[in-house]
Motif scaffolding. Structure first.
Motif, PDB file in Angstrom:
ATOM      1  N   THR A  50      53.543  26.851  25.186  1.00  8.54           N
ATOM      2  CA  THR A  50      53.465  28.154  25.845  1.00  8.54           C
ATOM      3  C   THR A  50      52.039  28.692  25.782  1.00  8.54           C
ATOM      4  O   THR A  50      51.492  29.148  26.786  1.00  8.54           O
ATOM      5  CB  THR A  50      54.446  29.144  25.187  1.00  8.54           C
ATOM      6  N   GLY A  51      51.425  28.634  24.622  1.00  8.29           N
ATOM      7  CA  GLY A  51      50.047  29.090  24.473  1.00  8.29           C
ATOM      8  C   GLY A  51      49.071  28.252  25.277  1.00  8.29           C
ATOM      9  O   GLY A  51      48.120  28.779  25.868  1.00  8.29           O
ATOM     10  N   LEU A  52      49.294  26.946  25.308  1.00  5.40           N
ATOM     11  CA  LEU A  52      48.430  26.069  26.103  1.00  5.40           C
ATOM     12  C   LEU A  52      48.556  26.381  27.598  1.00  5.40           C
ATOM     13  O   LEU A  52      47.565  26.383  28.327  1.00  5.40           O
ATOM     14  CB  LEU A  52      48.770  24.607  25.837  1.00  5.40           C
ATOM     15  N   GLY A  53      49.777  26.645  28.038  1.00 12.59           N
ATOM     16  CA  GLY A  53      49.998  26.990  29.449  1.00 12.59           C
ATOM     17  C   GLY A  53      49.341  28.300  29.827  1.00 12.59           C
ATOM     18  O   GLY A  53      48.731  28.427  30.893  1.00 12.59           O
ATOM     19  N   VAL A  54      49.438  29.298  28.947  1.00 14.42           N
ATOM     20  CA  VAL A  54      48.791  30.584  29.218  1.00 14.42           C
ATOM     21  C   VAL A  54      47.272  30.432  29.209  1.00 14.42           C
ATOM     22  O   VAL A  54      46.572  31.015  30.043  1.00 14.42           O
ATOM     23  CB  VAL A  54      49.264  31.650  28.199  1.00 14.42           C
ATOM     24  N   GLY A  55      46.744  29.630  28.294  1.00 17.93           N
ATOM     25  CA  GLY A  55      45.304  29.373  28.272  1.00 17.93           C
ATOM     26  C   GLY A  55      44.839  28.702  29.544  1.00 17.93           C
ATOM     27  O   GLY A  55      43.800  29.060  30.114  1.00 17.93           O
ATOM     28  N   SER A  56      45.592  27.729  30.018  1.00 16.50           N
ATOM     29  CA  SER A  56      45.271  27.056  31.268  1.00 16.50           C
ATOM     30  C   SER A  56      45.302  28.043  32.436  1.00 16.50           C
ATOM     31  O   SER A  56      44.429  28.026  33.310  1.00 16.50           O
ATOM     32  CB  SER A  56      46.259  25.912  31.503  1.00 16.50           C
ATOM     33  N   PHE A  57      46.291  28.903  32.441  1.00 18.13           N
ATOM     34  CA  PHE A  57      46.435  29.960  33.451  1.00 18.13           C
ATOM     35  C   PHE A  57      45.172  30.821  33.493  1.00 18.13           C
ATOM     36  O   PHE A  57      44.616  31.082  34.557  1.00 18.13           O
ATOM     37  CB  PHE A  57      47.668  30.806  33.101  1.00 18.13           C
ATOM     38  N   LEU A  58      44.695  31.238  32.321  1.00 13.70           N
ATOM     39  CA  LEU A  58      43.528  32.119  32.248  1.00 13.70           C
ATOM     40  C   LEU A  58      42.233  31.411  32.647  1.00 13.70           C
ATOM     41  O   LEU A  58      41.388  31.996  33.335  1.00 13.70           O
ATOM     42  CB  LEU A  58      43.414  32.711  30.842  1.00 13.70           C
ATOM     43  N   PHE A  59      42.062  30.162  32.235  1.00 10.95           N
ATOM     44  CA  PHE A  59      40.853  29.426  32.617  1.00 10.95           C
ATOM     45  C   PHE A  59      40.809  29.173  34.126  1.00 10.95           C
ATOM     46  O   PHE A  59      39.744  29.271  34.740  1.00 10.95           O
ATOM     47  CB  PHE A  59      40.745  28.104  31.857  1.00 10.95           C
ATOM     48  N   LEU A  60      41.955  28.850  34.721  1.00 11.62           N
ATOM     49  CA  LEU A  60      41.992  28.637  36.171  1.00 11.62           C
ATOM     50  C   LEU A  60      41.710  29.941  36.903  1.00 11.62           C
ATOM     51  O   LEU A  60      40.993  29.960  37.912  1.00 11.62           O
ATOM     52  CB  LEU A  60      43.339  28.055  36.601  1.00 11.62           C
ATOM     53  N   MET A  61      42.246  31.040  36.388  1.00 12.36           N
ATOM     54  CA  MET A  61      41.995  32.335  37.015  1.00 12.36           C
ATOM     55  C   MET A  61      40.510  32.701  36.922  1.00 12.36           C
ATOM     56  O   MET A  61      39.927  33.207  37.886  1.00 12.36           O
ATOM     57  CB  MET A  61      42.838  33.429  36.377  1.00 12.36           C
ATOM     58  N   ALA A  62      39.889  32.436  35.784  1.00  7.88           N
ATOM     59  CA  ALA A  62      38.456  32.711  35.623  1.00  7.88           C
ATOM     60  C   ALA A  62      37.632  31.891  36.613  1.00  7.88           C
ATOM     61  O   ALA A  62      36.667  32.397  37.211  1.00  7.88           O
ATOM     62  CB  ALA A  62      38.024  32.423  34.191  1.00  7.88           C
ATOM     63  N   SER A  63      38.002  30.645  36.793  1.00  6.93           N
ATOM     64  CA  SER A  63      37.309  29.778  37.736  1.00  6.93           C
ATOM     65  C   SER A  63      37.419  30.323  39.160  1.00  6.93           C
ATOM     66  O   SER A  63      36.421  30.397  39.888  1.00  6.93           O
ATOM     67  CB  SER A  63      37.908  28.375  37.665  1.00  6.93           C
ATOM     68  N   GLN A  64      38.610  30.722  39.550  1.00  8.03           N
ATOM     69  CA  GLN A  64      38.835  31.245  40.899  1.00  8.03           C
ATOM     70  C   GLN A  64      38.082  32.565  41.099  1.00  8.03           C
ATOM     71  O   GLN A  64      37.479  32.776  42.153  1.00  8.03           O
ATOM     72  CB  GLN A  64      40.339  31.437  41.145  1.00  8.03           C
ATOM     73  N   LEU A  65      38.118  33.434  40.100  1.00  5.44           N
ATOM     74  CA  LEU A  65      37.412  34.707  40.213  1.00  5.44           C
ATOM     75  C   LEU A  65      35.905  34.503  40.328  1.00  5.44           C
ATOM     76  O   LEU A  65      35.229  35.225  41.073  1.00  5.44           O
ATOM     77  CB  LEU A  65      37.742  35.598  39.016  1.00  5.44           C
ATOM     78  N   LEU A  66      35.388  33.529  39.630  1.00  3.66           N
ATOM     79  CA  LEU A  66      33.962  33.239  39.685  1.00  3.66           C
ATOM     80  C   LEU A  66      33.540  32.777  41.083  1.00  3.66           C
ATOM     81  O   LEU A  66      32.547  33.253  41.633  1.00  3.66           O
ATOM     82  CB  LEU A  66      33.607  32.181  38.637  1.00  3.66           C
ATOM     83  N   ILE A  67      34.304  31.878  41.653  1.00  5.40           N
ATOM     84  CA  ILE A  67      34.004  31.400  43.018  1.00  5.40           C
ATOM     85  C   ILE A  67      34.130  32.534  44.028  1.00  5.40           C
ATOM     86  O   ILE A  67      33.284  32.700  44.908  1.00  5.40           O
ATOM     87  CB  ILE A  67      34.944  30.228  43.409  1.00  5.40           C
ATOM     88  N   MET A  68      35.190  33.330  43.906  1.00  5.17           N
ATOM     89  CA  MET A  68      35.398  34.415  44.871  1.00  5.17           C
ATOM     90  C   MET A  68      34.345  35.509  44.716  1.00  5.17           C
ATOM     91  O   MET A  68      33.949  36.135  45.706  1.00  5.17           O
ATOM     92  CB  MET A  68      36.806  34.997  44.732  1.00  5.17           C
ATOM     93  N   ALA A  69      33.876  35.751  43.505  1.00  8.45           N
ATOM     94  CA  ALA A  69      32.803  36.735  43.311  1.00  8.45           C
ATOM     95  C   ALA A  69      31.497  36.225  43.918  1.00  8.45           C
ATOM     96  O   ALA A  69      30.739  36.992  44.518  1.00  8.45           O
ATOM     97  CB  ALA A  69      32.622  37.024  41.829  1.00  8.45           C
ATOM     98  N   ALA A  70      31.232  34.948  43.783  1.00 11.21           N
ATOM     99  CA  ALA A  70      29.997  34.373  44.326  1.00 11.21           C
ATOM    100  C   ALA A  70      30.000  34.370  45.853  1.00 11.21           C
ATOM    101  O   ALA A  70      28.939  34.524  46.475  1.00 11.21           O
ATOM    102  CB  ALA A  70      29.804  32.959  43.803  1.00 11.21           C
ATOM    103  N   THR A  71      31.163  34.206  46.447  1.00 12.72           N
ATOM    104  CA  THR A  71      31.250  34.160  47.913  1.00 12.72           C
ATOM    105  C   THR A  71      31.694  35.484  48.511  1.00 12.72           C
ATOM    106  O   THR A  71      31.879  35.568  49.723  1.00 12.72           O
ATOM    107  CB  THR A  71      32.236  33.063  48.361  1.00 12.72           C
ATOM    108  N   ARG A  72      31.880  36.466  47.664  1.00 12.98           N
ATOM    109  CA  ARG A  72      32.382  37.777  48.089  1.00 12.98           C
ATOM    110  C   ARG A  72      33.693  37.635  48.847  1.00 12.98           C
ATOM    111  O   ARG A  72      33.944  38.328  49.831  1.00 12.98           O
ATOM    112  CB  ARG A  72      31.323  38.501  48.915  1.00 12.98           C
ATOM    113  N   CYS A  73      34.499  36.715  48.377  1.00 14.34           N
ATOM    114  CA  CYS A  73      35.858  36.477  48.887  1.00 14.34           C
ATOM    115  C   CYS A  73      35.897  36.229  50.399  1.00 14.34           C
ATOM    116  O   CYS A  73      36.898  36.469  51.038  1.00 14.34           O
ATOM    117  CB  CYS A  73      36.777  37.630  48.501  1.00 14.34           C
TER     118      CYS A  73
END
Length: 181
Positions: A50-73
């Motif tokens: 459960t903790g590993l899944g939530v950690g994976s969830f957060l890292f993937l979300m951080a990655s997506q937010l970083l790309i979308m911030a760089a491209t201004r969505c």
């Protein structure tokens, strides 16, 4: 030109998310029926998935937010010049969000389901309790979609950055000219 530092950081975040999802698949909860005096009950082993899944969830979300911030969505900012790169950027943007959504739903659902443990007991004469656990492959499916999301998001960023060199100038008149008749 695409920022190589951003691409490396996004790749590392996606790689961490992928490894956590694979580790969660390997460490899913398992259960067995135990007997105590007059009762049958479920005993659950490891709950680290459960903790590993939530950690994976957060890292993937951080990655997506970083790309979308760089491209201004893709939707905020000035218009991009019509080109093949802009078309690819739009297609990859939609695909990236679709695979991201599927991966996040798989990770969240698998983490919640993995954390669920039955709490009831049954008498010895009754049927043994149902020790429900997460089905095999849900975290694995999330890991596969994490890979797809990583590929699509990096391709989207590269396509977007190719169109970024050709912003439409503000002084260019794009309206219809009315000539004298």
């Amino acid at each position: 030109m695409a920022s190589k530092l951003l691409l490396v950081v996004v790749f590392i975040l996606d790689l961490i998310a992928f490894s956590l999802a694979v580790a969660a698949e390997q460490r899913r909860s398992s259960a067995r029926v135990a007997t105590d005096a007059n009762f049958n009950y479920c005993v659950y082993e490891s709950d680290i998935a459960t903790g590993l899944g939530v950690g994976s969830f957060l890292f993937l979300m951080a990655s997506q937010l970083l790309i979308m911030a760089a491209t201004r969505c893709l939707c905020c900012g000035r218009a991009l010049r019509p080109s093949r790169s802009r078309v690819w950027a739009i297609v990859l943007f939609i695909t990236c969000w679709l695979t991201f959504f599927i991966a996040e739903v798989c990770l969240l659902a698998a983490s919640v389901r993995n954390a669920y443990h039955t709490k009831y007991r049954t008498y010895l004469s009754q049927h043994p309790p149902s020790c429900e656990t997460l089905r095999k492959g849900v975290f694995g499916a999330a890991a596969a979609f994490i890979v797809f999301t990583g590929i699509m998001s990096e391709m989207f960023y590269v396509s977007y950055s190719k169109t970024g060199d050709g912003f439409l100038p503000q002084s260019q008149d794009t309206g219809i000219r009315m000539g004298s008749i």
